[in-house]
Write a protein that holds these residues in place. Structure first.
Motif, short mmCIF file in Angstrom:
data_model
loop_
_atom_site.label_atom_id
_atom_site.label_comp_id
_atom_site.label_asym_id
_atom_site.label_seq_id
_atom_site.Cartn_x
_atom_site.Cartn_y
_atom_site.Cartn_z
N ALA A 11 4.44 0.82 -8.43
CA ALA A 11 5.11 1.45 -7.29
C ALA A 11 4.09 2.37 -6.63
O ALA A 11 2.99 2.60 -7.16
N ASP A 12 4.47 2.89 -5.48
CA ASP A 12 3.61 3.87 -4.79
C ASP A 12 3.92 5.25 -5.36
O ASP A 12 4.72 6.00 -4.81
N PHE A 13 3.28 5.56 -6.51
CA PHE A 13 3.62 6.80 -7.21
C PHE A 13 3.28 8.05 -6.40
O PHE A 13 4.02 9.02 -6.42
N ASN A 14 2.17 8.00 -5.69
CA ASN A 14 1.81 9.15 -4.85
C ASN A 14 2.83 9.35 -3.73
O ASN A 14 3.25 10.48 -3.44
N GLY A 15 3.25 8.24 -3.12
CA GLY A 15 4.24 8.33 -2.04
C GLY A 15 5.58 8.86 -2.54
O GLY A 15 6.20 9.72 -1.90
N ILE A 16 6.01 8.36 -3.71
CA ILE A 16 7.27 8.84 -4.29
C ILE A 16 7.15 10.33 -4.61
O ILE A 16 8.07 11.12 -4.34
N GLY A 17 5.99 10.70 -5.17
CA GLY A 17 5.77 12.11 -5.50
C GLY A 17 5.87 13.01 -4.29
O GLY A 17 6.50 14.08 -4.34
N PHE A 20 9.62 13.28 -2.96
CA PHE A 20 10.58 13.98 -3.81
C PHE A 20 10.00 15.25 -4.44
O PHE A 20 10.64 15.87 -5.30
N SER A 21 8.81 15.64 -3.98
CA SER A 21 8.16 16.87 -4.47
C SER A 21 8.01 16.87 -5.99
O SER A 21 8.33 17.85 -6.68
N ILE A 22 7.54 15.73 -6.50
CA ILE A 22 7.27 15.61 -7.93
C ILE A 22 5.85 15.06 -8.11
O ILE A 22 5.25 14.56 -7.16
N SER A 23 5.34 15.15 -9.31
CA SER A 23 4.00 14.64 -9.57
C SER A 23 4.01 13.12 -9.67
O SER A 23 5.05 12.52 -9.98
N PRO A 24 2.89 12.47 -9.43
CA PRO A 24 2.80 11.02 -9.62
C PRO A 24 3.14 10.61 -11.06
O PRO A 24 3.65 9.52 -11.29
N VAL A 25 2.84 11.49 -12.03
CA VAL A 25 3.18 11.19 -13.43
C VAL A 25 4.69 11.04 -13.58
O VAL A 25 5.19 10.09 -14.19
N LEU A 26 5.45 11.98 -13.02
CA LEU A 26 6.91 11.92 -13.11
C LEU A 26 7.45 10.71 -12.35
O LEU A 26 8.38 10.04 -12.80
N ALA A 27 6.82 10.41 -11.22
CA ALA A 27 7.23 9.24 -10.44
C ALA A 27 7.06 7.97 -11.26
O ALA A 27 7.91 7.07 -11.24
N ARG A 28 6.00 7.90 -12.02
CA ARG A 28 5.76 6.72 -12.86
C ARG A 28 6.78 6.63 -13.99
O ARG A 28 7.26 5.54 -14.32
N VAL A 29 7.10 7.77 -14.58
CA VAL A 29 8.10 7.79 -15.65
C VAL A 29 9.45 7.29 -15.12
O VAL A 29 10.14 6.50 -15.78
N ILE A 30 9.82 7.73 -13.93
CA ILE A 30 11.09 7.31 -13.34
C ILE A 30 11.08 5.80 -13.08
O ILE A 30 12.07 5.10 -13.37
N ARG A 31 9.98 5.29 -12.56
CA ARG A 31 9.88 3.85 -12.29
C ARG A 31 9.99 3.05 -13.60
O ARG A 31 10.58 1.96 -13.63
N ASN A 32 9.46 3.61 -14.69
CA ASN A 32 9.54 2.93 -15.98
C ASN A 32 10.98 2.80 -16.49
O ASN A 32 11.26 2.01 -17.38
N ARG A 33 11.89 3.60 -15.92
CA ARG A 33 13.31 3.50 -16.28
C ARG A 33 14.07 2.62 -15.31
O ARG A 33 15.30 2.68 -15.23
N ASP A 34 13.30 1.80 -14.56
CA ASP A 34 13.87 0.83 -13.60
C ASP A 34 14.69 1.50 -12.50
O ASP A 34 15.65 0.93 -11.99
N ILE A 35 14.29 2.71 -12.15
CA ILE A 35 14.91 3.40 -11.01
C ILE A 35 14.04 3.11 -9.80
O ILE A 35 12.90 3.60 -9.71
N GLU A 36 14.55 2.33 -8.87
CA GLU A 36 13.77 1.90 -7.72
C GLU A 36 14.51 2.22 -6.42
O GLU A 36 15.74 2.10 -6.36
N GLY A 37 13.75 2.57 -5.39
CA GLY A 37 14.34 2.85 -4.08
C GLY A 37 14.69 4.32 -3.96
O GLY A 37 15.12 4.95 -4.94
N ASP A 38 14.54 4.86 -2.77
CA ASP A 38 14.75 6.29 -2.56
C ASP A 38 16.18 6.73 -2.90
O ASP A 38 16.40 7.81 -3.46
N GLU A 39 17.16 5.89 -2.57
CA GLU A 39 18.55 6.26 -2.84
C GLU A 39 18.80 6.39 -4.34
O GLU A 39 19.43 7.34 -4.81
N ALA A 40 18.29 5.42 -5.11
CA ALA A 40 18.47 5.44 -6.56
C ALA A 40 17.72 6.61 -7.20
O ALA A 40 18.21 7.25 -8.13
#
Length: 610
Positions: A11-17, A20-40
């Motif tokens: 995913a675009d971890f930097n963009g997600i970060g 949502f004002s979070i680090s790319p590390v946290l963005a990656r952790v969230i993606r690993n839980r199959d949470i995809e898309g801004d709404e989710a």
């Protein structure tokens, strides 16, 4: 040892970060839980009570509300029949308390584990009829009680089933194999002949999330009933201090969701997170007392998490149903005075302490049986402990499953035949596998990861052989897999990262604690802690020569055996003395903080090593 895998979801971890004002590390952790898309992602991070699904989407819920409203209006006696575990106890309390508030004539009956067994049975139906009960309302059971409900209907009683377990089915052979799937049979589901059945797993149900526990099904029903009576809904502003009765009932729906090991995703996550906040200032006298006797004081320190419910408070409720009567737990939740509540809570805590001792004794016996006999080669473990108290079979099954990472049945000798509990692993639907050899059981039920059963003692060994014969698990399936979220040197750990990780709470099934990994971490010294000396505290050093405290709660003996084999006993002794050469291990870890005597510092917790 477990296999390690690094999650490689993209995913675009930097963009997600940034969004949502979070680090790319946290963005990656969230993606690993199959949470995809801004709404989710927004719902995952900041979901509120307003995001819970409409209870009217549960098939049968509207019909049940209208039926209950009619019974309340006519003052027809209603009996809630629950189950003796935490989910069944909380479900029973939710329905009884909610119906009382609506003016119903209502009482509860929770089956006695030893005398009655699981769920609705003929004796309870006869008893309800003799007591002049008009309506039986089940919770956390009933979906498999076809014959018993048929009996109640012959008596002219009204029956409403609320449950969350798998719908019983039979494999019906087809005259010809299906041209698309090649299957030679189809499932014929057997819904009991109740007036209304509410179970999100039944055919035709459109509820968006099936993985809710019995107490949440009960809570959803009360939500609709309260709306019908014009009562206040769930409080959305927790800072106001104002609480509705529905808020109290939500606390117990959240409590049961944790105890019944439901996946903490989707609305379960929202419900549990909100429920934990409500519980910190609970107005239920019994729950307050249970926290108090267990030295959990969130109204003072603000600390209450899924761990406290699942491993401290929940087992106390379960212990009442295991070793005494679950009615005691109901009495606790129904307590009107602090004095009565504390006395009852202290008794439940004492029961749970006894249960722990019994569990340890029989886990050792089970391990000896496996290690010294033919069970060791089985892919599905069937352990018969005739003298074990049947109430702790499920706990022992869970412990054996964790130790050997295999589906596990623990069976005990009951008053009538054999009773048991089963716990499963990823990729093995234990209820479906049991259905393939259902002829061995006099009674059974459950879901993907857990089940209960009764059977004849002479069938224990044939069942063990059959369940292994039909097992399709491979050697790879039977190797535990550790999914690493991010390979990350410990030097990257900071207070800000730890604070960010708290956004992902509550942790549990379906939303595990994120874990990180570092290769060749330098171990400088070690020390054994705790009463049994089974907790290890290491001093480790990162690449910048900074030293960290790392804890390990996974058992000293296994670590020592592995370290001695890898480096030799002298090197291990040197690690304990702190005077030997450093040792190097790959580690999977979780970062946190430790506060002691007013001082807060970063701390690492080792999950795995190699």
């Amino acid at each position: 040892m477990a296999k390690w895998y690094v999650a490689a979801k993209k995913a675009d971890f930097n963009g997600i970060g940034q969004r949502f004002s979070i680090s790319p590390v946290l963005a990656r952790v969230i993606r690993n839980r199959d949470i995809e898309g801004d709404e989710a992602i927004e719902k995952y991070l900041h979901g509120t009570i307003r995001d819970l699904y409409d209870p009217a989407l549960l098939k049968g819920s509207r019909e049940a509300v209208l039926l209950l409203k009619d019974k309340i209006k006519g003052q027809m006696p209603i009996r809630v029949i629950g189950d003796y575990d935490a989910d069944g106890i909380c479900s029973s309390y939710i329905l009884k308390r909610g119906l009382e508030a609506c003016g119903a004539v209502v009482d509860t009956m929770i089956p006695h584990r030893m005398k009655d067994g699981y769920g609705l049975n003929e004796h309870l139906v006869d008893e309800a009829y003799a007591d002049g009960i008009d309506t039986i309302l089940t919770c956390d059971n009933g979906i498999a009680a076809y014959a018993q409900i048929e009996q109640a209907k012959k008596y002219g009683m009204t029956v409403i089933v609320t449950d969350h377990h798998e719908i019983p089915y039979e494999e019906e052979p087809l005259a010809e194999s299906d041209p698309e799937t090649g299957e030679r049979s189809r499932r014929r589901y057997k819904i009991p002949p109740a007036d209304v059945v509410i179970d999100p797993k039944q055919q035709g149900d459109t509820y968006p999330f099936q993985e809710i526990c019995g107490a949440v099904v009960a809570f959803k029903l009360m939500q609709l009933l309260f709306a019908e009576f014009g009562f206040d809904g769930i409080s959305t502003d927790l800072t106001s201090g104002k609480r509705s009765l529905l808020d109290e009932l939500l606390e117990f729906a959240a409590f049961a969701t944790i105890c019944d090991v439901m996946p903490l995703r989707e609305e379960n996550r929202i419900l549990v997170r909100h429920g934990l906040e409500l519980m910190k200032q609970t107005q239920n006298v019994g729950l307050h007392a249970l926290m108090e006797v267990n030295q959990i004081l969130p109204w003072q320190d603000g600390k209450l998490g899924a761990f406290h419910i699942g491993f401290v408070l929940g087992p106390c409720l379960n212990a009442s149903g295991r070793l005494d009567s679950a009615q005691r737990a109901m009495e606790l939740l129904d307590s009107k005075t602090r004095e009565a509540a504390v006395a009852q809570a202290a008794f439940l805590k004492q029961l749970n302490d006894s249960r722990k001792e019994m569990t340890e004794e029989y886990v050792k016996i089970a391990v000896e049986m496996i290690e010294s006999g033919p069970l060791k080669d089985d892919r599905v473990l069937v352990v018969f402990l005739p003298d074990c108290h049947e109430s702790i079979a499920g706990i022992i099954a869970g412990r054996i499953r964790e130790r050997y990472y295999r589906p596990t049945f623990v069976l005990t000798r009951g008053e009538e035949g054999v009773k048991g509990s089963a716990r499963s692993i990823e990729g093995y639907h234990i209820y479906e596998e049991m259905t393939k050899c259902s002829s061995f059981f006099t009674k059974y039920g459950g879901h993907k990861m857990a089940a209960g059963l009764s059977m004849r003692e002479e069938d224990v060994e044939p069942f063990r052989q059959k369940i292994n014969e039909i097992c399709t698990l491979t050697e790879d399936d039977l190797q535990e897999k550790i999914h690493i979220d991010v390979p990350m040197p410990v030097s990257y750990v900071s207070f800000r990262l730890v604070e960010e990780l708290e956004l992902l709470e509550p942790f549990g099934t379906g939303n595990s604690k994120p874990v990180f990994a570092q290769k060749d971490l330098k171990f400088v010294s070690a020390r054994a802690l705790g009463k049994a000396g089974n907790v290890l505290r290491f001093t480790v050093e990162d690449s910048e020569q900074k030293r960290w405290e790392m804890m390990y709660f996974g058992g000293k003996d296994n670590f020592e055996a592995y370290a001695a084999e890898k480096y030799g006993q002298a090197a291990l002794d040197g690690l304990y003395s702190g005077k030997g050469s450093p040792l190097y291990f790959d580690v999977v870890y979780y970062p946190g903080v430790n506060t002691w005597q007013g001082n807060t510092k970063l701390q690492l917790v080792m999950q795995q090593y190699r």
